[in-house]
Design a protein around this motif. Sequence first.
Motif, PDB file in Angstrom:
ATOM      1  N   ASN A  64       0.847  -1.196   0.000  1.00 54.41           N
ATOM      2  CA  ASN A  64       0.000   0.000   0.000  1.00 54.41           C
ATOM      3  C   ASN A  64       0.882   1.245   0.000  1.00 54.41           C
ATOM      4  O   ASN A  64       0.865   2.054   0.923  1.00 54.41           O
ATOM      5  CB  ASN A  64      -0.933  -0.018   1.229  1.00 54.41           C
ATOM      6  CG  ASN A  64      -2.032   1.009   1.128  1.00 54.41           C
ATOM      7  OD1 ASN A  64      -2.640   1.181   0.087  1.00 54.41           O
ATOM      8  ND2 ASN A  64      -2.294   1.698   2.236  1.00 54.41           N
ATOM      9  N   ASP A  66       2.689   4.798  -1.946  1.00 53.61           N
ATOM     10  CA  ASP A  66       2.298   5.908  -2.826  1.00 53.61           C
ATOM     11  C   ASP A  66       2.692   5.644  -4.276  1.00 53.61           C
ATOM     12  O   ASP A  66       1.951   5.976  -5.191  1.00 53.61           O
ATOM     13  CB  ASP A  66       2.932   7.216  -2.357  1.00 53.61           C
ATOM     14  CG  ASP A  66       2.331   7.704  -1.047  1.00 53.61           C
ATOM     15  OD1 ASP A  66       1.157   7.381  -0.777  1.00 53.61           O
ATOM     16  OD2 ASP A  66       3.045   8.398  -0.299  1.00 53.61           O
ATOM     17  N   GLU A 121      -4.724  -0.939  -5.464  1.00 45.26           N
ATOM     18  CA  GLU A 121      -5.212  -1.402  -6.770  1.00 45.26           C
ATOM     19  C   GLU A 121      -4.048  -1.966  -7.560  1.00 45.26           C
ATOM     20  O   GLU A 121      -2.888  -1.659  -7.289  1.00 45.26           O
ATOM     21  CB  GLU A 121      -5.894  -0.278  -7.547  1.00 45.26           C
ATOM     22  CG  GLU A 121      -4.952   0.756  -8.119  1.00 45.26           C
ATOM     23  CD  GLU A 121      -5.676   1.847  -8.911  1.00 45.26           C
ATOM     24  OE1 GLU A 121      -6.915   1.920  -8.895  1.00 45.26           O
ATOM     25  OE2 GLU A 121      -4.972   2.633  -9.559  1.00 45.26           O
ATOM     26  N   TYR A 134      -7.889  -1.856 -14.579  1.00 40.20           N
ATOM     27  CA  TYR A 134      -7.499  -1.803 -13.169  1.00 40.20           C
ATOM     28  C   TYR A 134      -8.314  -2.835 -12.391  1.00 40.20           C
ATOM     29  O   TYR A 134      -9.452  -3.121 -12.735  1.00 40.20           O
ATOM     30  CB  TYR A 134      -7.824  -0.438 -12.563  1.00 40.20           C
ATOM     31  CG  TYR A 134      -7.055   0.714 -13.141  1.00 40.20           C
ATOM     32  CD1 TYR A 134      -5.906   1.171 -12.523  1.00 40.20           C
ATOM     33  CD2 TYR A 134      -7.485   1.364 -14.293  1.00 40.20           C
ATOM     34  CE1 TYR A 134      -5.195   2.252 -13.039  1.00 40.20           C
ATOM     35  CE2 TYR A 134      -6.786   2.439 -14.816  1.00 40.20           C
ATOM     36  CZ  TYR A 134      -5.646   2.870 -14.184  1.00 40.20           C
ATOM     37  OH  TYR A 134      -4.956   3.935 -14.695  1.00 40.20           O
ATOM     38  N   SER A 136      -9.592  -2.645  -8.693  1.00 37.21           N
ATOM     39  CA  SER A 136      -9.637  -1.684  -7.590  1.00 37.21           C
ATOM     40  C   SER A 136     -10.672  -2.088  -6.544  1.00 37.21           C
ATOM     41  O   SER A 136     -11.290  -1.239  -5.921  1.00 37.21           O
ATOM     42  CB  SER A 136      -9.983  -0.287  -8.123  1.00 37.21           C
ATOM     43  OG  SER A 136      -9.023   0.148  -9.043  1.00 37.21           O
ATOM     44  N   LYS A 171      -0.411  -0.332  -5.946  1.00 38.98           N
ATOM     45  CA  LYS A 171      -0.163   0.926  -5.241  1.00 38.98           C
ATOM     46  C   LYS A 171      -1.386   1.319  -4.410  1.00 38.98           C
ATOM     47  O   LYS A 171      -2.484   0.789  -4.584  1.00 38.98           O
ATOM     48  CB  LYS A 171       0.191   2.040  -6.211  1.00 38.98           C
ATOM     49  CG  LYS A 171      -0.944   2.483  -7.095  1.00 38.98           C
ATOM     50  CD  LYS A 171      -0.525   3.642  -7.964  1.00 38.98           C
ATOM     51  CE  LYS A 171      -1.699   4.124  -8.812  1.00 38.98           C
ATOM     52  NZ  LYS A 171      -1.337   5.272  -9.617  1.00 38.98           N
ATOM     53  N   ARG A 172      -1.177   2.303  -3.555  1.00 33.57           N
ATOM     54  CA  ARG A 172      -2.221   2.839  -2.673  1.00 33.57           C
ATOM     55  C   ARG A 172      -3.153   3.743  -3.465  1.00 33.57           C
ATOM     56  O   ARG A 172      -2.713   4.544  -4.292  1.00 33.57           O
ATOM     57  CB  ARG A 172      -1.544   3.641  -1.555  1.00 33.57           C
ATOM     58  CG  ARG A 172      -2.505   4.330  -0.615  1.00 33.57           C
ATOM     59  CD  ARG A 172      -1.766   4.987   0.530  1.00 33.57           C
ATOM     60  NE  ARG A 172      -1.142   6.234   0.157  1.00 33.57           N
ATOM     61  CZ  ARG A 172      -1.735   7.428   0.182  1.00 33.57           C
ATOM     62  NH1 ARG A 172      -2.989   7.528   0.550  1.00 33.57           N
ATOM     63  NH2 ARG A 172      -1.074   8.499  -0.155  1.00 33.57           N
ATOM     64  N   THR A 173      -4.464   3.637  -3.184  1.00 32.72           N
ATOM     65  CA  THR A 173      -5.434   4.557  -3.785  1.00 32.72           C
ATOM     66  C   THR A 173      -6.353   5.181  -2.754  1.00 32.72           C
ATOM     67  O   THR A 173      -7.228   5.961  -3.102  1.00 32.72           O
ATOM     68  CB  THR A 173      -6.295   3.844  -4.853  1.00 32.72           C
ATOM     69  OG1 THR A 173      -7.001   2.771  -4.233  1.00 32.72           O
ATOM     70  CG2 THR A 173      -5.448   3.352  -5.998  1.00 32.72           C
TER      71      THR A 173
END
Length: 195
Positions: A64, A66, A121, A134, A136, A171-173
Amino acid sequence: EQNNIFDLETDDSGTGLIIYNTDDEEFKINIGTSSAPNWLGLKTTPNPSVKCSVASGGLSVNVNTDSAINAPIMGTLEWNDDTDLFNVNTSDHTITIAKTGRYIITVNIALRSVVNNIAPEIRLAINGIETGGYASTGYISNIDGHDTSSLHLTEVVTIDNIDDKISVRIKRTAAAGIARLRPEIGRSNIYIEKL
């Protein structure tokens, strides 16, 4: 006996003729005629595939972040039907594909976190460039025991260059904080099959 030899040049009834094409390494059947052949490949073996899954080393990675990282899901090789076609790199979590063509790729990521409102995601990447859709759906509220989730993605991609590298970027969303792959080895994985 001479009478039983089929002559492609003088007999136009070549429909149904089956040969083994050594260039393509497969049986082919003529669905056309001798003068206008239309060769159709006959599959005699399954499509080559490779499957990898998370190993213990990938379970401690925070997914997770940035900036997108390669998801650590290629630590254990489950199988590789064609080592000349698929080259798995467990240290950078990529699979190099040695032939152009179409491939179906399926990814499953099982997540766990004790942080509220996280939602990593994933997306496929070819040579580090993200492509396709994606996944997500990995939201974790961390309320009332909701501390796990999963991401699933299936794409058909065209490999245009020999030795293109496939990776899964994650990555983090949503909220910041640590999320890891679920601690069951093998639950997060990638499967690639040549079409």
